[in-house]
Design a protein around this motif. Structure first.
Motif, PDB file in Angstrom:
ATOM      1  N   GLY A  95       0.961  -1.257  -0.041  1.00 22.48           N
ATOM      2  CA  GLY A  95      -0.077   0.139  -0.016  1.00 22.48           C
ATOM      3  C   GLY A  95       0.825   1.286  -0.002  1.00 22.48           C
ATOM      4  O   GLY A  95       1.678   1.588   1.221  1.00 22.48           O
ATOM      5  N   ALA A 129      -0.458   7.101   2.819  1.00 23.72           N
ATOM      6  CA  ALA A 129       0.373   7.901   3.812  1.00 23.72           C
ATOM      7  C   ALA A 129       0.913   7.007   4.623  1.00 23.72           C
ATOM      8  O   ALA A 129       2.387   7.245   4.886  1.00 23.72           O
ATOM      9  N   ALA A 130       0.490   6.058   5.245  1.00 19.61           N
ATOM     10  CA  ALA A 130       1.225   4.918   5.977  1.00 19.61           C
ATOM     11  C   ALA A 130       2.277   4.174   5.154  1.00 19.61           C
ATOM     12  O   ALA A 130       3.511   4.096   5.848  1.00 19.61           O
ATOM     13  N   GLU A 169       2.002  -1.026  -4.810  1.00 19.83           N
ATOM     14  CA  GLU A 169       0.911  -0.357  -4.693  1.00 19.83           C
ATOM     15  C   GLU A 169      -0.201  -0.768  -5.979  1.00 19.83           C
ATOM     16  O   GLU A 169       0.277  -0.769  -7.066  1.00 19.83           O
ATOM     17  N   ARG A 170      -1.435  -0.937  -5.507  1.00 13.94           N
ATOM     18  CA  ARG A 170      -2.093  -1.606  -6.926  1.00 13.94           C
ATOM     19  C   ARG A 170      -2.725  -0.707  -7.673  1.00 13.94           C
ATOM     20  O   ARG A 170      -2.983  -0.896  -8.801  1.00 13.94           O
ATOM     21  N   GLY A 178      -8.431  16.904   2.602  1.00 16.36           N
ATOM     22  CA  GLY A 178      -8.626  18.122   2.852  1.00 16.36           C
ATOM     23  C   GLY A 178      -9.098  18.991   1.568  1.00 16.36           C
ATOM     24  O   GLY A 178      -8.729  20.089   1.363  1.00 16.36           O
ATOM     25  N   ASN A 183      -4.991  18.546   4.881  1.00 16.42           N
ATOM     26  CA  ASN A 183      -4.619  18.782   6.424  1.00 16.42           C
ATOM     27  C   ASN A 183      -3.834  17.711   6.938  1.00 16.42           C
ATOM     28  O   ASN A 183      -4.146  16.770   7.473  1.00 16.42           O
ATOM     29  N   VAL A 219      -1.060  -6.827  -4.361  1.00 17.57           N
ATOM     30  CA  VAL A 219      -0.720  -7.998  -3.576  1.00 17.57           C
ATOM     31  C   VAL A 219      -2.028  -8.790  -3.228  1.00 17.57           C
ATOM     32  O   VAL A 219      -2.928  -8.263  -2.707  1.00 17.57           O
ATOM     33  N   GLY A 226      -4.888   0.542   4.366  1.00 15.18           N
ATOM     34  CA  GLY A 226      -5.984   1.621   4.297  1.00 15.18           C
ATOM     35  C   GLY A 226      -7.237   0.958   4.759  1.00 15.18           C
ATOM     36  O   GLY A 226      -7.355  -0.176   4.967  1.00 15.18           O
ATOM     37  N   SER A 271      -8.317   1.743  -1.871  1.00  9.81           N
ATOM     38  CA  SER A 271      -8.357   1.383  -0.431  1.00  9.81           C
ATOM     39  C   SER A 271      -9.982   0.426  -0.311  1.00  9.81           C
ATOM     40  O   SER A 271     -10.724   1.354  -0.022  1.00  9.81           O
ATOM     41  N   ASP A 293      -8.813  -5.005   1.295  1.00  4.38           N
ATOM     42  CA  ASP A 293      -7.730  -5.859   0.743  1.00  4.38           C
ATOM     43  C   ASP A 293      -7.146  -6.353   2.182  1.00  4.38           C
ATOM     44  O   ASP A 293      -6.832  -7.528   2.447  1.00  4.38           O
ATOM     45  N   GLU A 345      -4.912   3.153   8.530  1.00  9.78           N
ATOM     46  CA  GLU A 345      -6.153   3.116   8.776  1.00  9.78           C
ATOM     47  C   GLU A 345      -6.637   1.480   8.754  1.00  9.78           C
ATOM     48  O   GLU A 345      -7.911   1.108   9.189  1.00  9.78           O
ATOM     49  N   LEU A 375      -4.323  11.409   9.334  1.00 11.98           N
ATOM     50  CA  LEU A 375      -3.090  11.125   8.781  1.00 11.98           C
ATOM     51  C   LEU A 375      -2.051  11.202   9.498  1.00 11.98           C
ATOM     52  O   LEU A 375      -1.002  10.400   9.325  1.00 11.98           O
TER      53      LEU A 375
HETATM   54  C1  LIG Z   1     -12.039  12.658   1.041  1.00  6.59           C
HETATM   55  C2  LIG Z   1     -10.923  12.588   1.951  1.00  6.59           C
HETATM   56  C3  LIG Z   1     -10.499  13.707   2.727  1.00  6.59           C
HETATM   57  C4  LIG Z   1      -9.748  13.181   3.701  1.00  6.59           C
HETATM   58  N1  LIG Z   1      -8.865  14.584   4.482  1.00  6.59           N
HETATM   59  C5  LIG Z   1      -8.223  14.043   5.337  1.00  6.59           C
HETATM   60  C6  LIG Z   1      -7.630  15.270   5.997  1.00  6.59           C
HETATM   61  O1  LIG Z   1      -7.422  16.554   5.254  1.00  6.59           O
HETATM   62  N2  LIG Z   1      -6.739  14.989   7.021  1.00  6.59           N
HETATM   63  C7  LIG Z   1      -6.529  13.782   7.571  1.00  6.59           C
HETATM   64  O2  LIG Z   1      -5.950  13.728   8.637  1.00  6.59           O
HETATM   65  N3  LIG Z   1      -7.078  12.814   7.023  1.00  6.59           N
HETATM   66  C8  LIG Z   1      -8.111  13.011   5.915  1.00  6.59           C
HETATM   67  N4  LIG Z   1      -8.451  11.799   5.319  1.00  6.59           N
HETATM   68  C9  LIG Z   1      -8.210  10.494   5.877  1.00  6.59           C
HETATM   69  C10 LIG Z   1      -6.984   9.984   5.537  1.00  6.59           C
HETATM   70  O3  LIG Z   1      -6.817  10.103   4.054  1.00  6.59           O
HETATM   71  C11 LIG Z   1      -6.671   8.518   5.793  1.00  6.59           C
HETATM   72  O4  LIG Z   1      -7.220   8.344   7.006  1.00  6.59           O
HETATM   73  C12 LIG Z   1      -5.355   8.245   5.492  1.00  6.59           C
HETATM   74  O5  LIG Z   1      -5.345   8.328   3.956  1.00  6.59           O
HETATM   75  C13 LIG Z   1      -5.149   6.542   5.696  1.00  6.59           C
HETATM   76  O6  LIG Z   1      -3.773   6.453   5.161  1.00  6.59           O
HETATM   77  P1  LIG Z   1      -3.437   4.860   5.082  1.00  6.59           P
HETATM   78  O7  LIG Z   1      -2.164   4.942   4.342  1.00  6.59           O
HETATM   79  O8  LIG Z   1      -3.791   3.995   6.112  1.00  6.59           O
HETATM   80  O9  LIG Z   1      -4.247   4.382   3.700  1.00  6.59           O
HETATM   81  P2  LIG Z   1      -4.448   4.983   2.269  1.00  6.59           P
HETATM   82  O10 LIG Z   1      -4.262   6.340   2.221  1.00  6.59           O
HETATM   83  O11 LIG Z   1      -6.067   4.511   2.134  1.00  6.59           O
HETATM   84  O12 LIG Z   1      -3.716   4.014   1.468  1.00  6.59           O
HETATM   85  C14 LIG Z   1      -3.737   2.625   1.299  1.00  6.59           C
HETATM   86  C15 LIG Z   1      -3.173   2.338   0.020  1.00  6.59           C
HETATM   87  O13 LIG Z   1      -3.033   0.996  -0.108  1.00  6.59           O
HETATM   88  C16 LIG Z   1      -3.343   0.457  -1.687  1.00  6.59           C
HETATM   89  N5  LIG Z   1      -3.578  -0.860  -1.402  1.00  6.59           N
HETATM   90  C17 LIG Z   1      -4.800  -1.381  -0.749  1.00  6.59           C
HETATM   91  N6  LIG Z   1      -4.641  -2.552  -1.057  1.00  6.59           N
HETATM   92  C18 LIG Z   1      -3.806  -3.064  -1.611  1.00  6.59           C
HETATM   93  C19 LIG Z   1      -3.167  -4.265  -2.161  1.00  6.59           C
HETATM   94  N7  LIG Z   1      -3.884  -5.518  -2.050  1.00  6.59           N
HETATM   95  N8  LIG Z   1      -1.790  -4.335  -3.012  1.00  6.59           N
HETATM   96  C20 LIG Z   1      -1.176  -2.963  -3.084  1.00  6.59           C
HETATM   97  N9  LIG Z   1      -1.777  -1.993  -2.730  1.00  6.59           N
HETATM   98  C21 LIG Z   1      -2.864  -1.735  -2.057  1.00  6.59           C
HETATM   99  C22 LIG Z   1      -4.353   1.654  -1.868  1.00  6.59           C
HETATM  100  O14 LIG Z   1      -4.313   1.684  -3.315  1.00  6.59           O
HETATM  101  C23 LIG Z   1      -4.006   2.782  -1.282  1.00  6.59           C
HETATM  102  O15 LIG Z   1      -3.087   3.655  -2.135  1.00  6.59           O
HETATM  103  C24 LIG Z   1      -9.282  12.056   4.411  1.00  6.59           C
HETATM  104  C25 LIG Z   1     -10.190  10.889   3.852  1.00  6.59           C
HETATM  105  C26 LIG Z   1     -10.861  11.104   2.563  1.00  6.59           C
HETATM  106  C27 LIG Z   1     -11.544   9.958   1.718  1.00  6.59           C
END
Ligand SMILES: Cc1cc2nc3c(=O)[nH]c(=O)nc-3n(C[C@H](O)[C@H](O)[C@H](O)COP(=O)(O)OP(=O)(O)OC[C@H]3O[C@@H](n4cnc5c(N)ncnc54)[C@H](O)[C@@H]3O)c2cc1C
Length: 426
Positions: free
Chosen positions: A21, A24-25, A44-45, A57, A62, A144, A174, A183, A186, A393, A406
């Motif tokens: 993935g 952000a994380a 990254e898928r 944001g 944000n 994956v 995510g 997200s 998966d 997430e 984030l």
């Molecule tokens: C419209 C919107 C606005 C937001 N605004 C804010 C904000 O301003 N501030 C804030 O703090 N939070 C905000 N959030 C929440 C924040 O975006 C999420 O909490 C954060 O992105 C989570 O990060 P993550 O890396 O865990 O997951 P994600 O950012 O969702 O990343 C997960 C990644 O894993 C990839 N993936 C998934 N499954 C697979 C697989 N099997 N193989 C390979 N890749 C895979 C996905 O394609 C994705 O790129 C917002 C959310 C949304 C929907």
């Protein structure tokens, strides 16, 4: 966890770390693992990194909240204590410092919300992606499909192209909301492969559906500077109250105030909650009455329907006329004191019966996820499978709006990346 010495790594071959993935994380985890000597592959898928980050944001991102740890944890709805160590290892100040050092100047707005000065979420993605690139992270644009397990041992990951070996795997897939960003849940299946518990997934920070024709009539109308109160009809208690911006849609209510309110309503169902919208929160009833009286004096020979233009947006006028119970064709000079009072009461409290939440796909965050009881908060390592780590997430942690979600992704990503780099197989 068994870890390689963090100070004397020279005697060890670098760990091969697979990060699933590129959000952000995942980017933070991959970067941190690489900076700590690991050989990192980031899967990254989607065709590009940080699809969800780009829309955060409203495209401005944000990126964190400039507050101390206690205040931060007070804004985390689910399992705040799990985050204590992660926030200590990589704090909100570290996030700010990271982006400033990587060429993204930041600014702090109302509520200590931190944004890039450019107001471009794409700058945040570019800073993370460039840092990964410089640290030598290899990015593979593949999904994956599963963890590669043999005889109860984690050997790596499996994609459509085959099996790829890794000493440690970090799941950063995510949640389940906004699936078009990649997200779509998966990570919960991957966690399930090794017996992790996934707590029920529910939408949080989500638009709310409402009963009646009022919202469809007002759809598209955005209100700034209103006060929204959500009241439990059974107890009469206020479960949420704040001031800000909201919007009417064909199904109900949305906008920052409404998304925040949704996180405070735990058992929404028809007949349980009502939204009260104060359209003139800066004026108390007496001052508002004086203001209405002055408008009535100005438009004394007009129909009531045509006397509210100074007070309300056009779209709202027919609705307010109806809700106040006064015939729109009544001449303003004949409106009685009681009728005027009814109008003031409606302006201070427009009632919208709430029905439910929009689906999880439309939520800003997913509440629920991999149970934090089965993850070591100091390392983010799975207690079910050695060598497996989680961040972001996909975990059962979520917070209110304000940059907290984030920051959770960055802090847990950092800890998982560092721990995976030093993880030693037994
Ligand atoms: C419209 C919107 C606005 C937001 N605004 C804010 C904000 O301003 N501030 C804030 O703090 N939070 C905000 N959030 C929440 C924040 O975006 C999420 O909490 C954060 O992105 C989570 O990060 P993550 O890396 O865990 O997951 P994600 O950012 O969702 O990343 C997960 C990644 O894993 C990839 N993936 C998934 N499954 C697979 C697989 N099997 N193989 C390979 N890749 C895979 C996905 O394609 C994705 O790129 C917002 C959310 C949304 C929907």
């Amino acid at each position: 966890m068994s870890t390689k010495s963090m100070t004397n790594q020279d005697n060890f071959a670098p760990n091969r770390v697979a990060v699933i993935g590129g959000g952000a994380a995942g980017m933070m985890a991959a970067l941190t693992a690489a900076e700590n000597g690991a050989t990192v592959t980031l899967y990254e898928r989607m065709g590009r990194l940080g699809r969800k980050l780009r829309i955060t944001g409203k495209g401005r991102c944000n990126v964190t909240n400039d507050c101390d740890t206690n205040e931060f944890l007070a804004n985390v709805m689910t399992n705040p204590r799990f985050l204590y160590t992660a926030l200590d290892r990589f704090s909100t100040a570290d996030t700010k410092d990271f982006f400033e050092r990587n060429g993204v100047p930041l600014k702090t707005e109302r509520g200590r919300r931190v944004f890039p000065v450019s107001d471009k979420a794409a700058d945040i993605v570019a800073a993370l992606a460039d840092a990964c690139h410089r640290a030598g992270v290899r990015v593979v644009y593949e999904r994956v499909r599963s963890l590669w397990l043999e005889d109860g041992v984690l050997l790596g990951v499996e994609t459509a192209q085959g099996k790829c070996e890794a000493d440690a795997v970090i799941v950063c897939t995510g949640g389940k909301s906004y699936p078009l960003t990649g997200s779509d849940g998966d990570g919960y299946t991957l966690a399930g492969q090794v017996g992790h518990t996934v707590t029920p997934l529910t939408p949080s920070l989500v638009p709310i559906t409402a009963k009646g024709s009022l919202c469809p009539e007002l759809q598209g109308l955005s209100l700034e500077n209103v006060r929204l109160t959500v009241v439990s009809l059974a107890s009469g208690k206020t479960v949420f109250e704040d001031f800000g911006e909201m919007m009417f849609t064909h199904f109900g209510l949305t906008g920052p105030l409404v998304l925040s309110a949704s996180a405070h309503i735990h058992d929404i169902a028809p007949g349980k909650y009502e939204a009260h919208i104060d359209l003139k929160p800066a004026l108390d009833e007496k001052t508002l009455d004086a203001r209405v009286l002055s408008d009535f004096d100005k438009y004394r020979n007009k129909d009531f329907l045509n006397a509210l233009g100074d007070l309300l947006p056009q779209k709202l006028i027919p609705v307010m006329v109806r809700e106040s119970g006064i015939d729109g064709r009544t001449k303003v000079h004949t409106v009685t004191r009681e009728q005027r009072k009814a109008l003031v009461t409606t302006l201070k409290c427009l009632r919208v019966p709430l029905v439910g939440f929009r689906p999880i796909e439309e939520a800003i965050v997913t509440s629920g996820g991999v149970s934090v009881r089965e993850v070591n908060p100091k390392t983010m390592q799975s207690k079910c499978m050695p060598g497996l780590f989680f961040a972001g997430e996909v975990l059962d942690v979520d917070a209110y709006t304000g940059g907290f979600n984030l920051q959770i992704a960055f802090s847990t990503g950092y800890v998982a990346g560092e721990s995976a780099a030093f993880y030693e197989k037994e």
